[in-house]
Design an enzyme around this catalytic site. Structure first.
Site, PDB file in Angstrom:
ATOM      1  N   GLY A  57       0.832  -1.201   0.000  1.00 45.68           N
ATOM      2  CA  GLY A  57       0.000   0.000   0.000  1.00 45.68           C
ATOM      3  C   GLY A  57       0.861   1.244   0.000  1.00 45.68           C
ATOM      4  O   GLY A  57       1.661   1.471  -0.898  1.00 45.68           O
ATOM      5  N   PHE A  58       0.687   2.053   1.057  1.00 50.19           N
ATOM      6  CA  PHE A  58       1.451   3.290   1.171  1.00 50.19           C
ATOM      7  C   PHE A  58       2.491   3.219   2.270  1.00 50.19           C
ATOM      8  O   PHE A  58       2.990   4.245   2.720  1.00 50.19           O
ATOM      9  CB  PHE A  58       0.510   4.464   1.466  1.00 50.19           C
ATOM     10  CG  PHE A  58      -0.514   4.688   0.403  1.00 50.19           C
ATOM     11  CD1 PHE A  58      -0.133   4.964  -0.888  1.00 50.19           C
ATOM     12  CD2 PHE A  58      -1.864   4.602   0.691  1.00 50.19           C
ATOM     13  CE1 PHE A  58      -1.075   5.161  -1.878  1.00 50.19           C
ATOM     14  CE2 PHE A  58      -2.812   4.796  -0.290  1.00 50.19           C
ATOM     15  CZ  PHE A  58      -2.420   5.081  -1.580  1.00 50.19           C
ATOM     16  N   GLY A  59       2.824   2.030   2.770  1.00 54.27           N
ATOM     17  CA  GLY A  59       3.719   2.008   3.908  1.00 54.27           C
ATOM     18  C   GLY A  59       4.602   0.786   4.019  1.00 54.27           C
ATOM     19  O   GLY A  59       4.398  -0.227   3.353  1.00 54.27           O
ATOM     20  N   GLU A  60       5.602   0.919   4.874  1.00 59.67           N
ATOM     21  CA  GLU A  60       6.443  -0.179   5.293  1.00 59.67           C
ATOM     22  C   GLU A  60       5.973  -0.633   6.666  1.00 59.67           C
ATOM     23  O   GLU A  60       5.511   0.178   7.483  1.00 59.67           O
ATOM     24  CB  GLU A  60       7.909   0.247   5.363  1.00 59.67           C
ATOM     25  CG  GLU A  60       8.518   0.594   4.024  1.00 59.67           C
ATOM     26  CD  GLU A  60       9.953   1.085   4.154  1.00 59.67           C
ATOM     27  OE1 GLU A  60      10.637   1.128   3.118  1.00 59.67           O
ATOM     28  OE2 GLU A  60      10.372   1.434   5.280  1.00 59.67           O
ATOM     29  N   THR A  61       6.114  -1.936   6.936  1.00 58.69           N
ATOM     30  CA  THR A  61       5.648  -2.491   8.198  1.00 58.69           C
ATOM     31  C   THR A  61       6.820  -3.136   8.937  1.00 58.69           C
ATOM     32  O   THR A  61       7.614  -3.870   8.339  1.00 58.69           O
ATOM     33  CB  THR A  61       4.550  -3.548   7.965  1.00 58.69           C
ATOM     34  OG1 THR A  61       3.520  -2.980   7.156  1.00 58.69           O
ATOM     35  CG2 THR A  61       3.940  -3.999   9.280  1.00 58.69           C
ATOM     36  N   LYS A  77       3.560   0.786  11.306  1.00 58.39           N
ATOM     37  CA  LYS A  77       3.406   1.049   9.876  1.00 58.39           C
ATOM     38  C   LYS A  77       3.888   2.474   9.605  1.00 58.39           C
ATOM     39  O   LYS A  77       3.424   3.436  10.238  1.00 58.39           O
ATOM     40  CB  LYS A  77       1.947   0.893   9.459  1.00 58.39           C
ATOM     41  CG  LYS A  77       1.422  -0.519   9.634  1.00 58.39           C
ATOM     42  CD  LYS A  77      -0.040  -0.641   9.238  1.00 58.39           C
ATOM     43  CE  LYS A  77      -0.210  -0.586   7.744  1.00 58.39           C
ATOM     44  NZ  LYS A  77      -1.618  -0.886   7.345  1.00 58.39           N
ATOM     45  N   ASP A  94     -10.491  -3.783   0.959  1.00 57.56           N
ATOM     46  CA  ASP A  94      -9.291  -4.489   0.486  1.00 57.56           C
ATOM     47  C   ASP A  94      -9.189  -5.882   1.109  1.00 57.56           C
ATOM     48  O   ASP A  94      -8.119  -6.303   1.554  1.00 57.56           O
ATOM     49  CB  ASP A  94      -8.032  -3.677   0.800  1.00 57.56           C
ATOM     50  CG  ASP A  94      -6.834  -4.098  -0.051  1.00 57.56           C
ATOM     51  OD1 ASP A  94      -7.058  -4.722  -1.114  1.00 57.56           O
ATOM     52  OD2 ASP A  94      -5.689  -3.814   0.338  1.00 57.56           O
TER      53      ASP A  94
END
Length: 368
Positions: free
Chosen positions: A21-25, A41, A139
């Site tokens: 999506g729009f991020g790193e986890t 996140k 989603d």
């Protein structure tokens, strides 16, 4: 972010989980919670367009606000904190130990019918809960469903694409245009959502496609549609799925949202009816085997079969009773008279009372 790095004063990075999506986890340790692990996140979105950046930030914080609005639910990761630091945006959530449904399908292959029924009965109440909170996930797919290690429950994750009336229209940017707000995954997203008009049963469509992926081991986008019915031709790719369950799944994935189940309650009603049917068929099979008769395996109505069984049982019981009366009775003898002693009361004592107490563990001692 590198391991051992401290962010937000309290969170020590352990390792990177992935990017989506729009991020790193990341997995991190929370120093305020005795070093217990959590998920962080981080918003990663590069753009020179300030409007797009603002929309990305809005989607990121919308997830946090939605999780706050949903409250604490056993099958949704709860929100611990969210903050910004050095113009970067972070969201901190409960860490769930377990594997995604995507990984499970990849490692073990196709699910059987009963496993899919159990999956639906486990995840649908979660969907019902968020819909009653006026939240559309948008989603749902195998990678966004985890099976928790400690109790094998299914957990719904990643609310970054939610649509929820949490802010007034004056507080929201114009989200009707631009690809940032049209959240979808190919094969799992219905047409109305791709057009920017998601419905609550858009989530039902995505869940139906998730079930098809579990039953066939094939991504829905790689399965063709029947030219005449327009239905996804998935049945021949699955292992022995009954017509009733197949009909439920087909209704979940209708292209036109007006032809789908309107809400989760309708699906649960059909599934519970299906469960009763499965139990009834199993009971009939057991009874047929138990009486060891040559009943042909044809479609005998359950009521007629049980009535015949009761009649046969009654006839056998009545015959045995008559035989006992006619043939097995002893010759008539005059009973001898003998004094019957008066029964003497026997001493009794009350049960001792249970002096033990019950220890209730406080909630704050439970491990999160």
């Amino acid at each position: 972010m590198k391991p051992s790095m401290i962010i937000g004063q309290y969170y020590k990075i352990v390792k990177k989980l992935g990017v989506g999506g729009f991020g790193e986890t990341y997995i991190a340790e929370d120093s305020r919670r005795l070093g217990s692990q959590c998920v962080i996140k981080k918003l990663i979105f590069k753009s020179n367009n300030q409007d797009e950046l603002k929309k990305a930030q809005e989607l990121f914080y919308r997830e946090a606000k939605t999780l706050m609005n949903l409250g604490k639910h056993d099958q949704i990761p709860y929100l611990i904190a969210y903050f910004s630091e050095d113009q970067e945006f972070y969201l901190v959530q409960e860490y769930i130990e377990g594997d995604s449904l995507e990984d499970e399908i990849s490692s073990r292959g196709k699910f059987e019918e009963q496993e899919v029924i159990e999956f639906l009965l486990g995840i649908l109440p979660v969907l019902e809960y968020i819909h009653k909170k006026q939240v559309i996930h948008r989603d749902i797919k195998p990678s966004n469903i985890l099976r928790r290690d400690r109790d094998k429950k299914f957990i719904l994750i990643d609310f970054g694409g939610v649509k929820a009336p949490l802010l007034s229209s004056s507080q929201l940017p114009n989200l009707s245009g631009g690809n940032l707000t049209k959240i979808f995954t190919s094969g799992y997203t219905p047409k109305e959502q791709m057009d920017g008009y998601p419905e609550f049963n858009s989530d039902i469509y995505a869940l139906g496609m998730t079930v098809i992926n579990a039953l066939t081991g094939i991504e829905p986008k790689d399965i063709s549609r029947n030219s005449s019915t327009k239905l996804l031709a998935w049945r021949t790719r699955a292992n022995n799925v009954g017509d009733q369950l197949a009909a439920i799944i087909d209704r979940m994935i209708q292209e036109n949202h007006t032809d789908r189940y309107k809400n989760v309650e309708e699906i649960l009603e059909d599934l519970h009816h299906l469960e009763k049917t499965v139990v009834t068929v199993s009971l009939v099979s057991v009874l047929r085997s138990a009486i060891n008769t040559q009943i042909p395996m044809v479609n005998i109505p359950l009521g007629k079969f049980l009535m015949i069984l009761v009649m046969i049982t009654g006839f056998i019981w009545g015959f045995n009773l008559l035989r006992a009366i006619v043939f097995d009775s002893p010759p008539h003898q005059k009973p001898s008279e003998s004094p019957i002693p008066n029964p003497s009361p026997s001493p009794s004592s009350p049960d001792p009372e249970n002096e033990g107490g019950i220890f209730l563990r406080p909630d704050n001692l439970k491990k999160n």
